[in-house]
Motif scaffolding. Structure first.
Motif, PDB file in Angstrom:
ATOM      1  N   VAL A 350      30.241  32.692  60.601  1.00 55.59           N
ATOM      2  CA  VAL A 350      29.196  32.266  59.692  1.00 55.59           C
ATOM      3  C   VAL A 350      29.497  32.859  58.179  1.00 55.59           C
ATOM      4  CG1 VAL A 350      27.467  32.692  61.570  1.00 55.59           C
ATOM      5  CG2 VAL A 350      28.031  34.793  60.140  1.00 55.59           C
ATOM      6  N   VAL A 351      30.671  33.566  58.088  1.00 56.43           N
ATOM      7  CA  VAL A 351      30.958  34.082  56.636  1.00 56.43           C
ATOM      8  C   VAL A 351      32.018  33.191  56.000  1.00 56.43           C
ATOM      9  CG1 VAL A 351      32.076  35.882  55.072  1.00 56.43           C
ATOM     10  CG2 VAL A 351      30.991  36.514  57.287  1.00 56.43           C
ATOM     11  N   ILE A 352      31.677  32.468  55.069  1.00 55.27           N
ATOM     12  CA  ILE A 352      32.502  31.244  54.352  1.00 55.27           C
ATOM     13  C   ILE A 352      32.536  31.775  52.961  1.00 55.27           C
ATOM     14  CG2 ILE A 352      31.923  28.831  53.398  1.00 55.27           C
ATOM     15  CD1 ILE A 352      29.943  28.464  55.601  1.00 55.27           C
ATOM     16  N   ASP A 353      34.020  31.625  52.793  1.00 49.40           N
ATOM     17  CA  ASP A 353      34.466  31.920  51.448  1.00 49.40           C
ATOM     18  C   ASP A 353      34.424  30.792  50.634  1.00 49.40           C
ATOM     19  OD1 ASP A 353      36.781  32.486  49.508  1.00 49.40           O
ATOM     20  OD2 ASP A 353      37.064  34.397  50.557  1.00 49.40           O
ATOM     21  N   VAL A 354      34.150  30.850  49.657  1.00 53.82           N
ATOM     22  CA  VAL A 354      33.701  29.707  48.341  1.00 53.82           C
ATOM     23  C   VAL A 354      34.941  29.831  47.227  1.00 53.82           C
ATOM     24  CG1 VAL A 354      31.289  29.313  49.248  1.00 53.82           C
ATOM     25  CG2 VAL A 354      31.986  30.888  47.335  1.00 53.82           C
ATOM     26  N   ASN A 355      35.908  30.883  47.339  1.00 54.44           N
ATOM     27  CA  ASN A 355      36.848  31.053  46.138  1.00 54.44           C
ATOM     28  C   ASN A 355      37.944  29.922  45.933  1.00 54.44           C
ATOM     29  OD1 ASN A 355      35.866  33.599  45.285  1.00 54.44           O
ATOM     30  ND2 ASN A 355      36.751  34.452  47.209  1.00 54.44           N
ATOM     31  N   GLU A 356      38.141  28.969  47.142  1.00 49.79           N
ATOM     32  CA  GLU A 356      39.144  27.960  46.744  1.00 49.79           C
ATOM     33  C   GLU A 356      38.352  26.864  46.405  1.00 49.79           C
ATOM     34  OE1 GLU A 356      42.243  28.678  46.934  1.00 49.79           O
ATOM     35  OE2 GLU A 356      42.047  30.798  47.630  1.00 49.79           O
ATOM     36  N   PHE A 357      39.099  26.343  45.365  1.00 46.73           N
ATOM     37  CA  PHE A 357      38.556  24.952  44.763  1.00 46.73           C
ATOM     38  C   PHE A 357      39.919  23.803  44.628  1.00 46.73           C
ATOM     39  CE2 PHE A 357      35.599  27.970  43.154  1.00 46.73           C
ATOM     40  CZ  PHE A 357      34.384  27.164  43.225  1.00 46.73           C
ATOM     41  N   SER A 358      39.693  22.693  45.061  1.00 41.94           N
ATOM     42  CA  SER A 358      40.629  21.725  44.917  1.00 41.94           C
ATOM     43  C   SER A 358      40.884  21.456  43.525  1.00 41.94           C
ATOM     44  CB  SER A 358      40.521  20.413  45.444  1.00 41.94           C
ATOM     45  OG  SER A 358      39.242  19.763  45.155  1.00 41.94           O
ATOM     46  N   ASP A 359      42.039  20.754  43.044  1.00 38.83           N
ATOM     47  CA  ASP A 359      42.004  20.410  41.571  1.00 38.83           C
ATOM     48  C   ASP A 359      40.995  19.418  41.103  1.00 38.83           C
ATOM     49  OD1 ASP A 359      44.367  21.913  41.365  1.00 38.83           O
ATOM     50  OD2 ASP A 359      45.805  20.190  41.342  1.00 38.83           O
ATOM     51  N   ALA A 360      40.847  18.338  42.041  1.00 39.59           N
ATOM     52  CA  ALA A 360      39.774  17.406  41.547  1.00 39.59           C
ATOM     53  C   ALA A 360      38.229  18.257  41.638  1.00 39.59           C
ATOM     54  CB  ALA A 360      39.483  16.481  42.973  1.00 39.59           C
ATOM     55  N   GLU A 361      37.926  19.005  42.265  1.00 44.75           N
ATOM     56  CA  GLU A 361      36.545  19.880  42.330  1.00 44.75           C
ATOM     57  C   GLU A 361      36.640  20.651  40.771  1.00 44.75           C
ATOM     58  OE1 GLU A 361      36.174  20.633  47.171  1.00 44.75           O
ATOM     59  OE2 GLU A 361      36.726  22.235  45.712  1.00 44.75           O
ATOM     60  N   PRO A 399      43.346  36.486  38.017  1.00 48.84           N
ATOM     61  CA  PRO A 399      43.641  37.449  39.057  1.00 48.84           C
ATOM     62  C   PRO A 399      42.612  37.548  40.142  1.00 48.84           C
ATOM     63  CG  PRO A 399      42.865  38.564  37.164  1.00 48.84           C
ATOM     64  CD  PRO A 399      43.029  36.978  36.769  1.00 48.84           C
ATOM     65  N   GLY A 400      41.734  36.962  40.125  1.00 50.97           N
ATOM     66  CA  GLY A 400      40.780  36.699  41.173  1.00 50.97           C
ATOM     67  C   GLY A 400      39.591  37.504  41.086  1.00 50.97           C
ATOM     68  N   LYS A 401      39.329  38.325  39.958  1.00 51.57           N
ATOM     69  CA  LYS A 401      38.347  39.129  40.001  1.00 51.57           C
ATOM     70  C   LYS A 401      37.020  38.136  39.635  1.00 51.57           C
ATOM     71  CE  LYS A 401      40.924  42.905  40.144  1.00 51.57           C
ATOM     72  NZ  LYS A 401      41.050  43.507  39.267  1.00 51.57           N
ATOM     73  N   ILE A 402      37.122  37.105  39.200  1.00 50.76           N
ATOM     74  CA  ILE A 402      36.123  36.065  38.672  1.00 50.76           C
ATOM     75  C   ILE A 402      36.469  34.741  39.157  1.00 50.76           C
ATOM     76  CG2 ILE A 402      35.119  37.554  37.046  1.00 50.76           C
ATOM     77  CD1 ILE A 402      36.226  35.359  34.944  1.00 50.76           C
ATOM     78  N   GLY A 403      35.541  33.925  39.451  1.00 48.28           N
ATOM     79  CA  GLY A 403      35.792  32.482  39.943  1.00 48.28           C
ATOM     80  C   GLY A 403      36.229  31.607  39.002  1.00 48.28           C
ATOM     81  N   ASP A 404      37.176  30.684  39.317  1.00 50.67           N
ATOM     82  CA  ASP A 404      37.467  29.680  38.468  1.00 50.67           C
ATOM     83  C   ASP A 404      36.494  29.066  37.625  1.00 50.67           C
ATOM     84  OD1 ASP A 404      40.083  30.489  38.936  1.00 50.67           O
ATOM     85  OD2 ASP A 404      40.617  28.683  40.238  1.00 50.67           O
ATOM     86  N   PRO A 405      35.071  28.779  38.216  1.00 45.83           N
ATOM     87  CA  PRO A 405      34.267  27.844  37.650  1.00 45.83           C
ATOM     88  C   PRO A 405      33.684  28.812  36.464  1.00 45.83           C
ATOM     89  CG  PRO A 405      33.847  27.508  39.901  1.00 45.83           C
ATOM     90  CD  PRO A 405      34.972  28.510  39.773  1.00 45.83           C
ATOM     91  N   LEU A 406      33.663  30.093  36.583  1.00 45.34           N
ATOM     92  CA  LEU A 406      33.141  30.856  35.549  1.00 45.34           C
ATOM     93  C   LEU A 406      34.156  31.161  34.521  1.00 45.34           C
ATOM     94  CD1 LEU A 406      31.055  32.880  34.230  1.00 45.34           C
ATOM     95  CD2 LEU A 406      32.013  34.948  35.731  1.00 45.34           C
ATOM     96  N   LEU A 407      35.388  31.041  34.857  1.00 48.54           N
ATOM     97  CA  LEU A 407      36.359  30.989  33.899  1.00 48.54           C
ATOM     98  C   LEU A 407      36.339  29.870  32.918  1.00 48.54           C
ATOM     99  CD1 LEU A 407      39.743  32.472  35.104  1.00 48.54           C
ATOM    100  CD2 LEU A 407      38.494  33.070  33.271  1.00 48.54           C
TER     101      LEU A 407
END
Length: 603
Positions: A350-361, A399-407
């Motif tokens: 039930v725990v879903i990690d949302v840190n990974e994004f494809s290039d298209a996303e 480094p992964g402390k914040i998500g790519d969308p925020l960057l």
């Protein structure tokens, strides 16, 4: 047969080839570029009346029509947008085309490079990518009826006629009619078109599928789809990710999805209890809780046992249908894993990690953010020309402390964070530098921003509290006149009458900046929303200190204790890590009444 087309040089008394008109080099016609296609200011002038289509043989006519496919692509999709296609349709392109064919698309850098594209690739880009080209009435891949004369139908006819030519047919209906319509749309091409006979390869028609899609401005990532899929089978789903990884966006999309299915939706912030899980019989309830246990760091220490009780007992009280989706920061999750044995957080199902994004996303997310960022106010801004490859290289430094969308959101509003080497490594430090520059160069804007951060939510027309005058004397008029200069930091609420900071990362960095600035320490501890103080402040001795903590210095003890005692906030300090500092604990105990203190430290 045709594999390569080049345009011969025309005499001075002849009009320019369409290739030149399209690239804007012709003196009599210019084209205006926008994000979608090249739009002509006026119709191409035909100067050479001696040109005769009827004098040309069938192969030249077919060559000319194939050339028009390239011209059509130029007209409807720009170079940057074409580069995006290689990311958005990557899997589908690799499935249907050889690497050698795709290389010309990957390497495209100028209008001249369009002529190097494989003809099947050209056709399928027109079919699948160019949004402004209408589909034939019978659909792509089928011969259109004679009364369908739109551009898409003629593109389909060109493909069909060429393929029949490859099968050795020599008679083609409507050939002249197609040429006349293409001539009318784009002007005429050079009579000196040269071709190289190198085979009879047909133009295939395939459906290119994008890697992901956008629905109501939300990029439907694999993570969002997985959350929706998991909710079909599970009562609880926990969305886990770094700060700014899109957890709130995910919850909002799930909200809209279930509302569309006529579910009632209830929102909580940071805390859920067993009472929240009650659903009346024959009712359907979706419970969304954002920032479980804390928006900045782990908070809600006094309520921890209640939250755990709700997580461990997801029974559907009342007999109704219940779904629960919770969002939690990675660093909060990790702290809880070290200190508490919460079974629900250990259930990988039930725990879903949302840190990974494809290039298209990430491309779609970035494109939307850039359209709404600084570049919307500066049409000549250099950041408008940043391509995804450069962005992709910058994101590798995260480094992964914040998500790519925020960057990418930060890049879109503060371009120096993108251009300066190493800035991505410590975004909070860079934001603190921005705040220092703002304080030095425009203190009024800084104080307005600080005020909004401290109250959390500013309501227009509502009188500012008296203590706001200590922030450079700001008042309602100052705020309303200057918020337009802070649009990179602020966002309006739905009712249009409230303002808050765009993201918690802005609030945290500003809190940290002021906590380390002697001029603002006392004001911060006395007037900032206490939730931030509870979640961010930690003692020096804290063994589990995340990057989103600020150390409470000894000289700050009296101000915080005065706030807690004066506003009776002891309940927020129950089981708080600050009590691990004996000096702080003794000071708070001495300033508190015995009954209040006894209640606070009791289990």
């Amino acid at each position: 047969m045709l594999n390569h087309i080049s345009v011969g040089k025309k005499d001075d008394n002849e009009d320019s080839a369409l290739m030149n008109v399209t690239t804007g080099t012709d003196g009599g016609a210019t084209f205006e570029a926008n994000d979608t296609y090249m739009e002509p200011f006026h119709r191409v002038q035909v100067l050479n009346e001696q040109f005769s289509w009827n004098n040309k043989d069938v192969f030249w006519k077919l060559t000319a029509l194939r050339y028009y496919l390239m011209v059509t692509l130029k007209h409807h999709i720009g170079i940057d947008e074409l580069k995006d296609v290689t990311v958005l349709f990557k899997t589908s392109l690799l499935q249907h085309f050889k690497e050698s064919i795709l290389k010309e698309l990957y390497d495209i850098n100028s209008w001249d490079d369009y002529a190097k594209l494989d003809i099947s690739l050209l056709y399928n880009l027109l079919r699948n990518v160019c949004k402004h080209i209408p589909s034939p009435t019978r659909g792509w891949g089928y011969d259109p009826p004679s009364d369908d004369v739109n551009l898409g139908a003629d593109i389909e006819r060109i493909r069909s006629i060429w393929n029949r030519y490859c099968d050795s047919e020599t008679e083609f209906m409507h050939l002249d009619d197609i040429f006349v319509r293409m001539f009318d749309r784009f002007g005429r091409i050079s009579e000196d078109v040269e071709v190289q006979d190198s085979g009879s390869e047909k133009i295939m028609s395939v459906e290119l599928k994008p890697e992901c899609s956008v629905n109501d401005r939300v990029v439907l990532t694999k993570a969002i789809k997985l959350v929706l899929s998991s909710l079909k089978k599970e009562t609880f789903v926990i969305v886990k990710g770094a700060v700014g990884s899109g957890k709130s966006t995910c919850l909002k999309y799930v909200d809209e999805h279930y509302r569309g299915k006529e579910w009632e939706v209830k929102w909580k912030e940071e805390i859920i209890t067993l009472r929240d899980l009650y659903v009346q019989e024959n009712k359907k309830l979706l419970l969304c809780c954002d920032n479980l246990f804390g928006a900045y760091n782990r908070g809600q220490f006094a309520s921890t046992s209640e939250i755990i009780e709700a997580l461990e007992n997801p029974g559907q009280e009342g007999g109704g249908n219940l779904k629960v989706v919770l969002a939690i920061h990675d660093h909060v999750y990790d702290e809880l894993q070290k200190s508490l044995n919460i079974k629900a957080l250990q259930n990988k199902r039930v725990v879903i990690d949302v840190n990974e994004f494809s290039d298209a996303e990430m491309l779609l997310i970035f494109n939307d953010q850039r359209k709404r960022g600084h570049c919307t106010r500066d049409l000549r801004c250099w950041f408008r020309n940043v391509d995804f490859r450069s962005l992709h290289d910058a994101l590798k430094e995260n480094p992964g402390k914040i998500g790519d969308p925020l960057l990418t959101l930060l890049y879109s509003n503060f371009h120096n964070l993108f251009s300066e080497n190493g800035a991505t490594q410590n975004i909070v430090k860079e934001l603190c530098t921005i705040y220092q520059n703002m304080l030095d160069n425009n203190p009024e804007l800084f104080h307005i921003l600080l005020y909004i951060m401290m109250v959390g939510d500013h309501e227009f027309k509502k009188k500012l509290p008296d203590w706001a005058a200590e922030l450079g004397g700001i008042n309602n008029e100052n705020v309303e006149q200057n918020v337009c200069h802070l649009d990179a930091f602020l966002v309006g609420r739905i009712d249009g009458q409230r303002l808050q900071l765009k993201h918690d990362i802005f609030s945290f960095a500003l809190f940290k900046f002021c906590a380390n600035h002697t001029k603002y320490q006392s004001l911060l501890l006395q007037h900032c929303q206490f939730q931030m103080i509870e979640e961010i402040m930690r003692p020096v001795s804290s063994p589990a200190q995340s990057d989103f903590c600020v150390i409470l210095k000894e000289e700050m003890f009296p101000d915080l204790v005065s706030r807690i005692v004066g506003q009776n906030l002891h309940m927020y300090m129950k089981s708080h890590p600050l009590l691990d500092n004996l000096e702080f604990k003794d000071l708070l105990k001495n300033k508190s009444s015995p009954d209040v203190w006894k209640t606070m430290i009791s289990n």
